[in-house]
Enzyme design. Structure first.
Site, mmCIF file in Angstrom:
data_model
loop_
_atom_site.group_PDB
_atom_site.id
_atom_site.type_symbol
_atom_site.label_atom_id
_atom_site.label_comp_id
_atom_site.label_asym_id
_atom_site.label_seq_id
_atom_site.Cartn_x
_atom_site.Cartn_y
_atom_site.Cartn_z
ATOM 1 N N LYS A 86 0.837 -1.190 0.000
ATOM 2 C CA LYS A 86 0.000 0.000 0.000
ATOM 3 C C LYS A 86 0.879 1.250 0.000
ATOM 4 O O LYS A 86 1.896 1.308 0.704
ATOM 5 C CB LYS A 86 -0.901 -0.023 1.237
ATOM 6 C CG LYS A 86 -1.942 1.069 1.320
ATOM 7 C CD LYS A 86 -2.871 0.798 2.504
ATOM 8 C CE LYS A 86 -3.930 1.873 2.649
ATOM 9 N NZ LYS A 86 -4.875 1.563 3.753
ATOM 10 N N SER A 159 -9.863 2.454 2.316
ATOM 11 C CA SER A 159 -8.471 2.845 2.149
ATOM 12 C C SER A 159 -7.608 1.849 1.382
ATOM 13 O O SER A 159 -6.914 2.206 0.445
ATOM 14 C CB SER A 159 -7.869 3.127 3.519
ATOM 15 O OG SER A 159 -6.508 3.402 3.436
ATOM 16 N N SER A 183 -10.009 -0.803 7.107
ATOM 17 C CA SER A 183 -9.479 -0.674 5.748
ATOM 18 C C SER A 183 -8.650 -1.842 5.246
ATOM 19 O O SER A 183 -8.216 -1.831 4.098
ATOM 20 C CB SER A 183 -8.674 0.623 5.620
ATOM 21 O OG SER A 183 -9.542 1.720 5.712
#
Length: 472
Positions: A86, A159, A183
């Site tokens: 991420k 997210s 998330s």
């Protein structure tokens, strides 16, 4: 999959399966990495899951992995396996924008601890995955939104949506996400992958762009509980660079996936019937049938104030988020999107007395959750309280209190108390999109949730299903 597999048909293998092919040298890491980069080139224009593709460095890492293999050195189950992270985890060789425009050009000079540990374990980092602005609920209006590979009209999650989409779409064999209010779990549920939110402090947050540090968790998003265990082994453990990381001992999680006994599972049926939709409740009841067939005992429990904890989460998060962004907000407020700026304003507007009351409420809730988890091994919740919501539905999240409660009740409170949780595919809607269950355990019982998830996945095939029409 047999060892006669070619690089063109491997993208939906589980991480441990591709690891076996690389270890036995049926395929080289370079062959696998090249195949995944080609797949990214072909599908990324439609899926929009990558913020940055790191092709050159990924191939160099693959070559290093192959060189080690050639001389008989093996670093473990991540050796030579292409993964992605991420884009709030620092990487020394690519920018870390955290879903923002205000930090879009930030180039760290070192890796986040989790990235460094993945690389030390031999993983090949394919690139950085898109996220909502600052890891809150909405994507920045000037940046793309990842597209759910099962159905473009279906929500891809909050997210860690890029991580969920890339893992489900066969663009990587696993990814890292973060979870502050859900998330990891919400995108895992929406995209039909397995997501582990470890205990708070189990995984270092050093080098992570925070949303709300006391709520932030970093964890794996994979295609199975076994794969999540492999990734957790690599990233878990105390880190001197993060003094809040736990000193609690870690385990060889992937080698301990057999349950020592049948778990006792708590289920709050009243909570479910009050707040979750029909599709979600049907999935939960069918999950209970599977657990009962496995010999587990499911008992009804009353959960301690999940709805209240979910309602208080936004303000708690907002105060910490305002602190994280103090250097750029309000000084550069015009560069922020409406969702993140709105959260910061909530935090900036809260009085010290009100914040103190919220902290006291959070501590009390955490104590009550610990008491509950002393009576049961696992708590069963859905991954999302609304079965596979559409983008159109989720556009009303901020203005529909019932929807907000259904989405946040199964997730945000578990961040507030910091307990570990595993979300895993557990059904499908009538339009073929995924539904997910969630196992919550007591503090630092990641081994239990992973073993429970593995047992569930040995008895079901939901985690082996993949979106159609994505073969490149």
């Amino acid at each position: 999959m047999s060892t006669t597999a070619t690089p063109t048909d491997l993208h939906f293998l589980q991480l441990h399966e591709i690891s076996h092919l690389i270890r036995t040298r049926a395929l080289s890491s370079r062959e696998v990495t090249e195949a995944m980069l080609a797949r990214i080139d072909a599908l990324e224009p439609a899926l929009q899951s990558f913020a940055t593709v790191m092709a050159e460095t990924a191939l160099a890492e693959a070559d290093r992995a192959d060189a080690l293999s050639a001389r008989g050195d093996w670093l473990g189950d991540l050796h030579g396996v292409p993964v992605a992270v991420k884009d709030l985890a620092n990487t020394h060789d690519a920018p870390t924008g955290a879903g923002t425009t205000v930090h879009a050009d930030y180039q760290p000079d070192s890796d986040a601890t989790v990235v460094a540990r993945l690389r030390r374990a031999g993983a090949v980092v394919l690139g950085k995955l898109r996220l909502t602005e600052g890891a809150f609920t909405g994507h920045h209006p000037d940046l793309p939104t990842p597209v759910n590979p099962w159905d473009s009209a279906t929500w891809s999650g909050v997210s860690s949506s890029g991580s969920g989409v890339a893992t489900a779409g066969g663009l990587c064999f696993g990814s890292l996400g973060s979870d502050t209010g859900g998330s990891i779990r919400l995108p895992s549920a929406a995209n039909g992958v397995t997501g582990l939110k470890p205990t708070w402090g189990r995984v270092s947050r050093h080098g992570i762009f925070g949303l709300a540090p006391s709520l932030d968790h970093i964890g794996p998003m994979t295609r199975s509980a076994r794969d999540a265990a492999i990734v957790l082994e690599a990233i878990a453990g105390h880190d001197p660079l993060d003094p809040t990381s736990s000193l609690e001992a870690t385990h060889s999680y992937s080698n301990r996936l057999s349950l020592e006994r049948a778990p006792l599972v708590g289920f709050d049926r009243e909570l479910a019937h009050t707040h979750f939709d029909e599709a979600t409740n049907a999935m939960l009841e069918s999950t209970i049938e599977v657990l009962t067939d496995l010999g587990w005992r499911v008992v009804e429990v009353a959960t301690p104030g999940l709805t209240e904890a979910a309602a208080e989460w936004t303000a708690l998060c907002g105060v910490e988020t305002a602190g994280v962004h103090a250097d750029t907000y309000p000084a550069r407020a015009e560069e922020y999107g409406p969702d993140l700026s709105g959260l910061i304003e909530i935090g900036r507007g809260l009085s010290a007395v009100d914040y103190h009351r919220l902290l006291e409420s959070r501590r009390a809730f955490t104590g009550r959750m610990r008491e509950l988890m002393s009576d049961v091994d696992l708590l069963l919740l859905p991954g999302i309280g609304v079965g596979s919501p559409t983008i159109e539905q989720m556009a009303e999240l901020a203005t529909d209190p019932k929807l907000f409660t259904a989405v946040t009740v199964p997730t945000a409170p578990i961040d507030s108390c910091g307990m570990p949780s595993l979300t895993l595919p557990a059904g499908s809607t009538d339009r073929g999109t995924p539904l997910a269950a969630q196992f919550v355990a007591g503090d630092f019982k990641e081994q239990l949730v992973l073993a429970a998830g593995h047992a569930f996945q040995q008895a079901t095939d939901f985690h082996t299903r993949h979106p159609e029409g994505l073969n490149s």
